[in-house]
Scaffold this motif. Sequence first.
Motif, PDB file in Angstrom:
ATOM      1  N   PHE B  14       0.753  -1.444   0.156  1.00  0.00           N
ATOM      2  CA  PHE B  14      -0.263  -0.181  -0.276  1.00  0.00           C
ATOM      3  C   PHE B  14       1.079   1.283  -0.031  1.00  0.00           C
ATOM      4  O   PHE B  14       0.880   2.401  -0.797  1.00  0.00           O
ATOM      5  CB  PHE B  14      -1.022   0.164   1.292  1.00  0.00           C
ATOM      6  N   LEU B  18       0.747   4.047  -2.921  1.00  0.00           N
ATOM      7  CA  LEU B  18       0.301   5.656  -2.126  1.00  0.00           C
ATOM      8  C   LEU B  18       1.615   6.317  -3.120  1.00  0.00           C
ATOM      9  O   LEU B  18       1.531   7.768  -3.379  1.00  0.00           O
ATOM     10  CB  LEU B  18       0.287   6.179  -1.186  1.00  0.00           C
ATOM     11  N   LEU B  21       0.749   7.071  -6.925  1.00  0.00           N
ATOM     12  CA  LEU B  21       0.517   8.424  -6.813  1.00  0.00           C
ATOM     13  C   LEU B  21       0.329   9.511  -6.355  1.00  0.00           C
ATOM     14  O   LEU B  21      -0.088  10.731  -7.062  1.00  0.00           O
ATOM     15  CB  LEU B  21      -1.009   7.311  -6.614  1.00  0.00           C
ATOM     16  N   ALA B  22       1.428  10.052  -5.421  1.00  0.00           N
ATOM     17  CA  ALA B  22       2.215  10.874  -5.154  1.00  0.00           C
ATOM     18  C   ALA B  22       2.578  11.943  -6.642  1.00  0.00           C
ATOM     19  O   ALA B  22       3.671  12.605  -5.112  1.00  0.00           O
ATOM     20  CB  ALA B  22       2.654  11.230  -3.675  1.00  0.00           C
ATOM     21  N   PRO B  24       1.673  14.708  -9.522  1.00  0.00           N
ATOM     22  CA  PRO B  24       1.013  14.949 -10.281  1.00  0.00           C
ATOM     23  C   PRO B  24       0.967  14.508 -12.173  1.00  0.00           C
ATOM     24  O   PRO B  24       0.157  14.287 -11.932  1.00  0.00           O
ATOM     25  CB  PRO B  24       1.256  16.522 -10.163  1.00  0.00           C
ATOM     26  N   LEU B  27      -0.112  11.017 -11.751  1.00  0.00           N
ATOM     27  CA  LEU B  27      -1.502  11.189 -11.341  1.00  0.00           C
ATOM     28  C   LEU B  27      -2.071  10.753 -12.636  1.00  0.00           C
ATOM     29  O   LEU B  27      -2.984   9.962 -12.832  1.00  0.00           O
ATOM     30  CB  LEU B  27      -2.005  12.072 -10.332  1.00  0.00           C
ATOM     31  N   PHE B  88      -6.915  -3.102  -2.710  1.00  0.00           N
ATOM     32  CA  PHE B  88      -7.588  -1.813  -1.819  1.00  0.00           C
ATOM     33  C   PHE B  88      -8.613  -0.863  -2.249  1.00  0.00           C
ATOM     34  O   PHE B  88      -8.713  -0.304  -3.441  1.00  0.00           O
ATOM     35  CB  PHE B  88      -6.096  -1.166  -2.300  1.00  0.00           C
ATOM     36  N   PRO B  89      -9.756  -2.087  -2.405  1.00  0.00           N
ATOM     37  CA  PRO B  89     -11.139  -2.120  -2.248  1.00  0.00           C
ATOM     38  C   PRO B  89     -10.978  -0.588  -2.997  1.00  0.00           C
ATOM     39  O   PRO B  89     -11.199   0.524  -1.760  1.00  0.00           O
ATOM     40  CB  PRO B  89     -11.635  -2.446  -2.079  1.00  0.00           C
ATOM     41  N   GLY B  90     -11.459   0.670  -3.957  1.00  0.00           N
ATOM     42  CA  GLY B  90     -12.063   1.935  -4.328  1.00  0.00           C
ATOM     43  C   GLY B  90     -11.206   2.788  -3.791  1.00  0.00           C
ATOM     44  O   GLY B  90     -11.181   4.322  -4.502  1.00  0.00           O
ATOM     45  N   LEU B  91      -9.746   1.881  -3.823  1.00  0.00           N
ATOM     46  CA  LEU B  91      -8.703   3.248  -4.241  1.00  0.00           C
ATOM     47  C   LEU B  91      -9.360   3.487  -5.613  1.00  0.00           C
ATOM     48  O   LEU B  91      -8.491   5.205  -5.729  1.00  0.00           O
ATOM     49  CB  LEU B  91      -7.604   2.409  -3.992  1.00  0.00           C
ATOM     50  N   VAL B  94     -11.252   6.439  -5.421  1.00  0.00           N
ATOM     51  CA  VAL B  94     -11.072   7.986  -5.007  1.00  0.00           C
ATOM     52  C   VAL B  94      -9.697   8.612  -5.976  1.00  0.00           C
ATOM     53  O   VAL B  94     -10.289   9.716  -6.378  1.00  0.00           O
ATOM     54  CB  VAL B  94     -10.105   7.464  -4.219  1.00  0.00           C
ATOM     55  N   VAL B  95      -8.924   7.849  -6.308  1.00  0.00           N
ATOM     56  CA  VAL B  95      -8.283   8.631  -8.006  1.00  0.00           C
ATOM     57  C   VAL B  95      -8.068   9.266  -8.333  1.00  0.00           C
ATOM     58  O   VAL B  95      -8.572  10.575  -8.867  1.00  0.00           O
ATOM     59  CB  VAL B  95      -6.658   7.773  -7.879  1.00  0.00           C
ATOM     60  N   ALA B  98     -10.686  12.117  -6.990  1.00  0.00           N
ATOM     61  CA  ALA B  98      -9.836  13.238  -6.863  1.00  0.00           C
ATOM     62  C   ALA B  98      -9.461  14.260  -8.175  1.00  0.00           C
ATOM     63  O   ALA B  98      -9.085  15.178  -8.508  1.00  0.00           O
ATOM     64  CB  ALA B  98      -8.309  13.009  -5.391  1.00  0.00           C
ATOM     65  N   ASP B 102     -10.033  17.492  -9.568  1.00  0.00           N
ATOM     66  CA  ASP B 102      -8.927  19.300  -9.684  1.00  0.00           C
ATOM     67  C   ASP B 102      -8.944  19.643 -10.760  1.00  0.00           C
ATOM     68  O   ASP B 102      -7.339  20.761 -11.286  1.00  0.00           O
ATOM     69  CB  ASP B 102      -7.674  18.533  -9.690  1.00  0.00           C
TER      70      ASP B 102
END
Lengths: 103, 103
Positions: B14, B18, B21-22, B24, B27, B88-91, B94-95, B98, B102
Amino acid sequence: MQTLSHPTREQIRFESVLDALAHPVRLRVVRRLADGEELTCGTTLPDVPKSAASHHWRILRESGVLHARREGRTILHTLRREDLDARFPGLLEVVRNAVDADV
Amino acid sequence: MQTLSHPTREQIRFESVLDALAHPVRLRVVRRLADGEELTCGTTLPDVPKSAASHHWRILRESGVLHARREGRTILHTLRREDLDARFPGLLEVVRNAVDADV
């Protein structure tokens, strides 16, 4: 005394939150905060050197993950749940599930 | 020719996801992959220097976010959606939300 600066809700950046979460110590802290705990910087991470612990708390505060307030000589931290839920719906649940699955 | 190594589903961490993904640029890549696109390393990030782009693709591959395969002289990337949803269900949702919020 150093000011405890916080981003406003609108200033919270997704990349910064992901970066703040991308560390096992900080994930552990956030998981505990997610249970509604208010954590002190002094006693929460007894196995982490003090300078490293300060660094972790600062990263979490400056990214907008938690709120810090002074009470006497200690600093108390709470999760910015409402702000995070408003900005990134579902993120905290994903984090909670991922950390719990790894325990 | 360099091997394109991938973690197994169980090896995906995890914190590593993260961290991947951190950023821009990464992402943005993941958001496009989430639409089901298969992206080539050569043409996807025209505004990013080649060495930096290679770095981003490698971080995403080695963390388990995407799968890379060679086809001739190019490398094609797809999102490891099933693996990420399982771990990671839902991740990914969320991404997606988000990044879209933006824009």
